[in-house]
Motif scaffolding. Structure first.
Motif, PDB file in Angstrom:
ATOM      1  N   GLY A  30       0.824  -1.205   0.000  1.00  0.00           N
ATOM      2  CA  GLY A  30       0.000   0.000   0.000  1.00  0.00           C
ATOM      3  C   GLY A  30       0.855   1.251   0.000  1.00  0.00           C
ATOM      4  O   GLY A  30       1.945   1.278  -0.573  1.00  0.00           O
ATOM      5  N   VAL A  31       0.351   2.273   0.669  1.00  0.00           N
ATOM      6  CA  VAL A  31       1.024   3.563   0.724  1.00  0.00           C
ATOM      7  C   VAL A  31       1.607   3.762   2.116  1.00  0.00           C
ATOM      8  O   VAL A  31       0.890   3.742   3.109  1.00  0.00           O
ATOM      9  N   ASP A  32       2.914   3.951   2.194  1.00  0.00           N
ATOM     10  CA  ASP A  32       3.614   4.166   3.453  1.00  0.00           C
ATOM     11  C   ASP A  32       3.698   5.671   3.706  1.00  0.00           C
ATOM     12  O   ASP A  32       4.692   6.317   3.384  1.00  0.00           O
ATOM     13  N   PHE A  33       2.620   6.227   4.242  1.00  0.00           N
ATOM     14  CA  PHE A  33       2.557   7.668   4.470  1.00  0.00           C
ATOM     15  C   PHE A  33       1.665   7.963   5.659  1.00  0.00           C
ATOM     16  O   PHE A  33       0.549   7.465   5.749  1.00  0.00           O
ATOM     17  N   GLU A  34       2.184   8.775   6.565  1.00  0.00           N
ATOM     18  CA  GLU A  34       1.440   9.228   7.736  1.00  0.00           C
ATOM     19  C   GLU A  34       1.398  10.752   7.691  1.00  0.00           C
ATOM     20  O   GLU A  34       2.363  11.413   8.072  1.00  0.00           O
ATOM     21  N   PRO A  35       0.295  11.321   7.189  1.00  0.00           N
ATOM     22  CA  PRO A  35       0.216  12.783   7.099  1.00  0.00           C
ATOM     23  C   PRO A  35       0.055  13.410   8.484  1.00  0.00           C
ATOM     24  O   PRO A  35      -0.547  12.811   9.378  1.00  0.00           O
ATOM     25  N   TYR A  36       0.613  14.595   8.646  1.00  0.00           N
ATOM     26  CA  TYR A  36       0.454  15.369   9.878  1.00  0.00           C
ATOM     27  C   TYR A  36      -0.782  16.244   9.752  1.00  0.00           C
ATOM     28  O   TYR A  36      -1.269  16.503   8.655  1.00  0.00           O
ATOM     29  N   ARG A  37      -1.246  16.746  10.869  1.00  0.00           N
ATOM     30  CA  ARG A  37      -2.394  17.655  10.895  1.00  0.00           C
ATOM     31  C   ARG A  37      -1.961  19.124  10.879  1.00  0.00           C
ATOM     32  O   ARG A  37      -2.793  20.018  10.770  1.00  0.00           O
ATOM     33  N   ALA A  38      -0.643  19.345  10.977  1.00  0.00           N
ATOM     34  CA  ALA A  38      -0.067  20.695  10.921  1.00  0.00           C
ATOM     35  C   ALA A  38       1.394  20.551  10.528  1.00  0.00           C
ATOM     36  O   ALA A  38       1.989  19.472  10.685  1.00  0.00           O
ATOM     37  N   PHE A  39       1.980  21.624  10.025  1.00  0.00           N
ATOM     38  CA  PHE A  39       3.404  21.596   9.721  1.00  0.00           C
ATOM     39  C   PHE A  39       4.205  21.492  11.013  1.00  0.00           C
ATOM     40  O   PHE A  39       3.783  22.020  12.049  1.00  0.00           O
ATOM     41  N   ASP A  40       5.353  20.834  10.936  1.00  0.00           N
ATOM     42  CA  ASP A  40       6.294  20.913  12.054  1.00  0.00           C
ATOM     43  C   ASP A  40       6.624  22.377  12.276  1.00  0.00           C
ATOM     44  O   ASP A  40       6.617  23.178  11.338  1.00  0.00           O
ATOM     45  N   TRP A 112      -2.856  14.363  -6.809  1.00  0.00           N
ATOM     46  CA  TRP A 112      -3.082  13.411  -7.906  1.00  0.00           C
ATOM     47  C   TRP A 112      -2.134  12.213  -7.783  1.00  0.00           C
ATOM     48  O   TRP A 112      -2.507  11.077  -8.099  1.00  0.00           O
ATOM     49  N   VAL A 113      -0.909  12.455  -7.316  1.00  0.00           N
ATOM     50  CA  VAL A 113       0.040  11.359  -7.082  1.00  0.00           C
ATOM     51  C   VAL A 113      -0.533  10.407  -6.023  1.00  0.00           C
ATOM     52  O   VAL A 113      -0.513   9.185  -6.199  1.00  0.00           O
ATOM     53  N   LEU A 114      -1.053  10.983  -4.947  1.00  0.00           N
ATOM     54  CA  LEU A 114      -1.682  10.153  -3.907  1.00  0.00           C
ATOM     55  C   LEU A 114      -2.856   9.362  -4.479  1.00  0.00           C
ATOM     56  O   LEU A 114      -3.023   8.174  -4.184  1.00  0.00           O
ATOM     57  N   ALA A 115      -3.675  10.009  -5.319  1.00  0.00           N
ATOM     58  CA  ALA A 115      -4.843   9.348  -5.909  1.00  0.00           C
ATOM     59  C   ALA A 115      -4.442   8.175  -6.799  1.00  0.00           C
ATOM     60  O   ALA A 115      -5.213   7.235  -6.973  1.00  0.00           O
ATOM     61  N   ASP A 116      -3.231   8.222  -7.329  1.00  0.00           N
ATOM     62  CA  ASP A 116      -2.727   7.143  -8.178  1.00  0.00           C
ATOM     63  C   ASP A 116      -2.092   6.012  -7.346  1.00  0.00           C
ATOM     64  O   ASP A 116      -1.567   5.055  -7.901  1.00  0.00           O
ATOM     65  N   GLY A 117      -2.123   6.154  -6.022  1.00  0.00           N
ATOM     66  CA  GLY A 117      -1.644   5.087  -5.141  1.00  0.00           C
ATOM     67  C   GLY A 117      -0.178   5.165  -4.760  1.00  0.00           C
ATOM     68  O   GLY A 117       0.412   4.157  -4.378  1.00  0.00           O
ATOM     69  N   PHE A 118       0.409   6.357  -4.834  1.00  0.00           N
ATOM     70  CA  PHE A 118       1.807   6.545  -4.467  1.00  0.00           C
ATOM     71  C   PHE A 118       1.903   7.514  -3.299  1.00  0.00           C
ATOM     72  O   PHE A 118       1.350   8.616  -3.366  1.00  0.00           O
ATOM     73  N   GLY A 119       2.636   7.121  -2.245  1.00  0.00           N
ATOM     74  CA  GLY A 119       2.989   8.056  -1.193  1.00  0.00           C
ATOM     75  C   GLY A 119       4.237   8.806  -1.609  1.00  0.00           C
ATOM     76  O   GLY A 119       4.813   8.539  -2.670  1.00  0.00           O
ATOM     77  N   PRO A 120       4.699   9.742  -0.789  1.00  0.00           N
ATOM     78  CA  PRO A 120       5.887  10.514  -1.141  1.00  0.00           C
ATOM     79  C   PRO A 120       7.119   9.651  -1.414  1.00  0.00           C
ATOM     80  O   PRO A 120       7.815   9.855  -2.414  1.00  0.00           O
ATOM     81  N   ARG A 121       7.385   8.682  -0.567  1.00  0.00           N
ATOM     82  CA  ARG A 121       8.559   7.826  -0.760  1.00  0.00           C
ATOM     83  C   ARG A 121       8.445   7.014  -2.045  1.00  0.00           C
ATOM     84  O   ARG A 121       9.376   6.943  -2.840  1.00  0.00           O
ATOM     85  N   GLU A 122       7.287   6.398  -2.245  1.00  0.00           N
ATOM     86  CA  GLU A 122       7.094   5.571  -3.432  1.00  0.00           C
ATOM     87  C   GLU A 122       7.223   6.405  -4.708  1.00  0.00           C
ATOM     88  O   GLU A 122       7.832   5.975  -5.682  1.00  0.00           O
ATOM     89  N   ALA A 123       6.656   7.596  -4.695  1.00  0.00           N
ATOM     90  CA  ALA A 123       6.708   8.444  -5.890  1.00  0.00           C
ATOM     91  C   ALA A 123       8.132   8.880  -6.207  1.00  0.00           C
ATOM     92  O   ALA A 123       8.546   8.868  -7.364  1.00  0.00           O
ATOM     93  N   ALA A 124       8.883   9.251  -5.190  1.00  0.00           N
ATOM     94  CA  ALA A 124      10.231   9.775  -5.406  1.00  0.00           C
ATOM     95  C   ALA A 124      11.259   8.688  -5.689  1.00  0.00           C
ATOM     96  O   ALA A 124      12.213   8.926  -6.430  1.00  0.00           O
ATOM     97  N   LEU A 125      11.048   7.485  -5.130  1.00  0.00           N
ATOM     98  CA  LEU A 125      12.130   6.493  -5.153  1.00  0.00           C
ATOM     99  C   LEU A 125      11.780   5.128  -5.735  1.00  0.00           C
ATOM    100  O   LEU A 125      12.678   4.356  -6.038  1.00  0.00           O
TER     101      LEU A 125
END
Length: 175
Positions: A30-40, A112-125
């Motif tokens: 699946g997608v290995d992504f844990e979104p935050y509710r606010a910026f660090d 749109w990247v997320l909608a295609d089933g890619f998290g940030p790591r998967e999309a970049a690497l």
């Protein structure tokens, strides 16, 4: 850096919507992504960037961290477009083991990247990964995106071409 961007820490509406989503890791499929509710915070971002690069002279103004993967890699907006709002900035991934990559050219393309089933790591690497479209995320993207839907690989390839020196630029910051 544009003053408006360097101090803006308000979550754009698209990120607020993404923060409500629970991503299914699905044992690595699946997608290995844990979104935050606010910026660090600015302080947390600066501390992390200094530790990650080994360079105590850096500030974290150029990044807005908004999520992570299970290994501690971070997803961020990279504020490199002067005079542009946060949602116009590229999305980047900075991994826990020093990996870096461009994910999308702006926040709209990122959803749109997320909608295609890619998290940030998967999309970049992870170019071997097959798309796994998600209807709920596609609906979220349709509500928040200002760009047309395109395949994730096209979005990522375009953004990586635009910011072709990103990895080298980050390497130059490391000590």
């Amino acid at each position: 850096m544009n003053e408006t961007i360097s101090h803006d820490r308000r979550f754009p509406p698209a990120l607020a919507a993404v923060a409500q989503v629970e991503f299914d890791y699905d044992d690595g499929e699946g997608v290995d992504f844990e979104p935050y509710r606010a910026f660090d915070s600015a302080e947390e971002t600066t501390d992390w960037l200094c530790l990650w690069t080994g360079n105590r002279e850096l500030g974290g103004d150029a990044y807005r961290i908004f999520g992570q993967d299970g290994a501690g890699g971070l997803a961020a907006l990279w504020c490199v477009r002067p005079g542009q709002p946060l949602d116009a900035q590229p999305v980047v991934f900075m991994g826990s083991e020093g990996e870096v990559g461009i994910v999308a050219g702006n926040l709209s393309d990122f959803v749109w990247v997320l909608a295609d089933g890619f998290g940030p790591r998967e999309a970049a690497l992870d170019w071997e990964r097959e798309p796994r479209p998600d209807a709920a995320l596609a609906d979220l993207a349709q509500r928040h995106a200002t760009t047309a839907r395109r395949p994730a690989r096209e979005i990522v390839t375009e953004a990586q071409a635009e910011f072709a020196t990103y990895s080298d630029d980050v390497d130059a910051l490391c000590r």
